[in-house]
Design a protein around this motif. Structure first.
Motif, PDB file in Angstrom:
ATOM      1  N   ARG A  69      27.728  -5.936 -59.405  1.00  0.00           N
ATOM      2  CA  ARG A  69      28.563  -4.389 -59.149  1.00  0.00           C
ATOM      3  C   ARG A  69      29.677  -5.496 -57.940  1.00  0.00           C
ATOM      4  NH1 ARG A  69      28.091  -2.448 -63.913  1.00  0.00           N
ATOM      5  NH2 ARG A  69      26.516  -1.402 -63.628  1.00  0.00           N
ATOM      6  N   TYR A  92      19.875  -2.154 -65.751  1.00  0.00           N
ATOM      7  CA  TYR A  92      19.737  -1.146 -65.097  1.00  0.00           C
ATOM      8  C   TYR A  92      18.530   0.362 -65.712  1.00  0.00           C
ATOM      9  CZ  TYR A  92      23.007  -2.127 -61.150  1.00  0.00           C
ATOM     10  OH  TYR A  92      23.572  -3.012 -60.303  1.00  0.00           O
ATOM     11  N   TRP A 101      22.969   0.245 -54.832  1.00  0.00           N
ATOM     12  CA  TRP A 101      23.415  -0.219 -56.091  1.00  0.00           C
ATOM     13  C   TRP A 101      24.953   0.035 -55.575  1.00  0.00           C
ATOM     14  CZ3 TRP A 101      18.782   1.600 -58.697  1.00  0.00           C
ATOM     15  CH2 TRP A 101      19.417   2.363 -59.086  1.00  0.00           C
ATOM     16  N   GLY A 102      25.917  -0.227 -56.201  1.00  0.00           N
ATOM     17  CA  GLY A 102      26.912   0.461 -56.946  1.00  0.00           C
ATOM     18  C   GLY A 102      28.159   0.754 -55.348  1.00  0.00           C
ATOM     19  N   GLU A 154      24.696   7.587 -60.978  1.00  0.00           N
ATOM     20  CA  GLU A 154      24.676   5.901 -60.966  1.00  0.00           C
ATOM     21  C   GLU A 154      26.014   5.542 -60.797  1.00  0.00           C
ATOM     22  OE1 GLU A 154      21.598   3.749 -62.820  1.00  0.00           O
ATOM     23  OE2 GLU A 154      20.849   5.724 -63.817  1.00  0.00           O
ATOM     24  N   CYS A 155      25.825   4.144 -59.981  1.00  0.00           N
ATOM     25  CA  CYS A 155      26.877   3.648 -59.890  1.00  0.00           C
ATOM     26  C   CYS A 155      28.425   4.219 -59.898  1.00  0.00           C
ATOM     27  CB  CYS A 155      27.468   2.379 -61.127  1.00  0.00           C
ATOM     28  SG  CYS A 155      26.143   1.349 -61.493  1.00  0.00           S
ATOM     29  N   SER A 198      32.128   6.011 -58.714  1.00  0.00           N
ATOM     30  CA  SER A 198      33.583   5.259 -57.645  1.00  0.00           C
ATOM     31  C   SER A 198      34.480   7.016 -57.418  1.00  0.00           C
ATOM     32  CB  SER A 198      34.114   5.114 -59.416  1.00  0.00           C
ATOM     33  OG  SER A 198      35.294   4.505 -58.864  1.00  0.00           O
ATOM     34  N   TYR A 221      30.742   8.311 -62.861  1.00  0.00           N
ATOM     35  CA  TYR A 221      29.685   7.586 -62.237  1.00  0.00           C
ATOM     36  C   TYR A 221      28.904   7.698 -63.860  1.00  0.00           C
ATOM     37  CZ  TYR A 221      27.599  12.359 -62.129  1.00  0.00           C
ATOM     38  OH  TYR A 221      26.986  14.278 -62.767  1.00  0.00           O
ATOM     39  N   GLN A 233      30.855   0.031 -63.829  1.00  0.00           N
ATOM     40  CA  GLN A 233      31.007   1.290 -62.168  1.00  0.00           C
ATOM     41  C   GLN A 233      32.491   1.491 -63.115  1.00  0.00           C
ATOM     42  OE1 GLN A 233      30.671  -0.586 -58.625  1.00  0.00           O
ATOM     43  NE2 GLN A 233      31.242   1.075 -57.617  1.00  0.00           N
TER      44      GLN A 233
END
Length: 340
Positions: A138, A159, A202-203, A243-244, A246, A256, A293
């Motif tokens: 990412r 992931y 992460w992310g 997760e991930c 934005s 996400y 992402q």
């Protein structure tokens, strides 16, 4: 069985294994060579000038087969499927904001590849570079262009499972100062300090104040959305199963991917948007599993990648749960929008 027979069987087995290995190498080489030739019916890609400050443009990694494969390319944001202008700069992951870009690259060695992060200026010239300890995953730049973040796999490469480890770094693009790992930050969970050897981040996604960021924290089999502060070097858990993330342009919502019970283990996610004020979740109209992402095209639309015939394709979907997904560009990944 005589010794001679055993030797003959061994020689035959080694010869067979050698033939299989040679065939695999030749097949891989042939496929790599094919990727250097333009695909029939693929997008038109030509060399030209690409900058991170051209208003109304979308910049992304071109995955179409041909001489410009993996290069940063650009199209008008209003015509993302149109002809592409290629920069000559190759990236595995990319993002840009306010004339600053981050490009995660592979450095090919005689035995194995290594990886690095380049901080790019508006003309795609490298201003700084940092070693990346694993496979790039990412990348993000803050709205001001003052910070860049990246995540790499340092153990495992997906992931989807649980047997992986990540490393997430943040660099000040003005001073060059590097935070090598968010794992050095203090974690606050449920109002208390939290420590665990299995913590992964992460992310990253940044707010516009040059202090606040959001990211995924994973520990004990659970993921959390965390809000972080660069000034206090602290992250605080906000919401589970995120997760991930934005962050939306107005800073009020997070797009996400969320793990949904009952889905296959290798494709367990659906896209959601979280209202940061109410913590209300809205499922988006994309029903396929999205391992990306997402990027906010504007305040109403998110863009993301799904597997395609030549790597990945870009899709968009309304951020309010309405409508339906629409493919906007083939053989493309890691988009960034230059406004207005």
């Amino acid at each position: 069985m005589t010794l001679r027979s055993r030797i003959l069987i061994l020689v035959a087995a080694l010869a067979a294994l050698g033939a299989i290995a040679l065939a695999s190498v030749l097949h891989a080489s042939a496929r790599a060579e094919r990727r250097d030739h333009t695909q029939a019916g693929g997008p038109k890609v030509t060399s030209g000038t690409v900058t991170l400050t051209t208003p109304g443009s979308m910049i992304f990694r071109n995955m179409a087969w041909g001489p410009h494969r993996d290069e940063l390319t650009t199209t008008p944001a209003t015509d993302p499927a149109g002809p592409r202008t290629a920069s000559g700069v190759k990236c595995l992951r990319f993002y840009a904001a306010s004339g600053t870009g981050v490009c995660l690259q592979a450095v090919h060695g005689p035995v194995s590849d290594t990886y690095r992060a380049l901080i790019l200026d508006a003309k795609l010239h490298a201003r700084a570079h940092y070693d990346v300890p694993g496979i790039p995953s990412r990348a993000r730049v803050s709205p001001t262009g003052h910070y860049a973040a990246w995540t790499a796999f340092v153990g495992g490469d997906s992931y989807a499972g649980t047997n992986f480890s990540t490393r997430t770094a943040i660099a000040d693009t003005r001073t060059g100062r590097l935070i090598p790992s968010l794992e050095a930050f203090r974690i606050v969970r449920d109002g208390r300090s939290y420590q665990s050897a299995d913590v992964n981040f992460w992310g990253v996604t940044f707010a516009s104040d040059d202090d606040t960021f959001y990211a995924t924290l994973a520990t004990k089999g659970t993921t959390y959305l965390v809000r972080g502060s660069l000034r206090t070097r602290t992250v605080t858990t906000l919401h589970p199963n995120v997760e991930c993330p934005s962050l939306s342009p107005d800073g009020t919502r997070i797009a996400y991917k969320k793990r949904v019970k009952g889905l296959p283990k290798d494709s367990p996610w659906r896209l959601y948007v979280l209202d940061l004020r109410t913590m209300r979740e809205t499922p988006l109209a994309e029903t396929r599993s999205v391992d990306d992402q997402a990027v906010w095209k504007d305040a109403r639309t998110v863009v993301y990648a799904l597997p395609g015939d030549y790597g990945a394709d870009l899709y968009e979907v309304p951020a309010d749960g309405s409508g339906k997904p629409r493919r906007i560009s083939a053989s493309a990944v890691s988009p960034a929008y230059v406004g207005p």
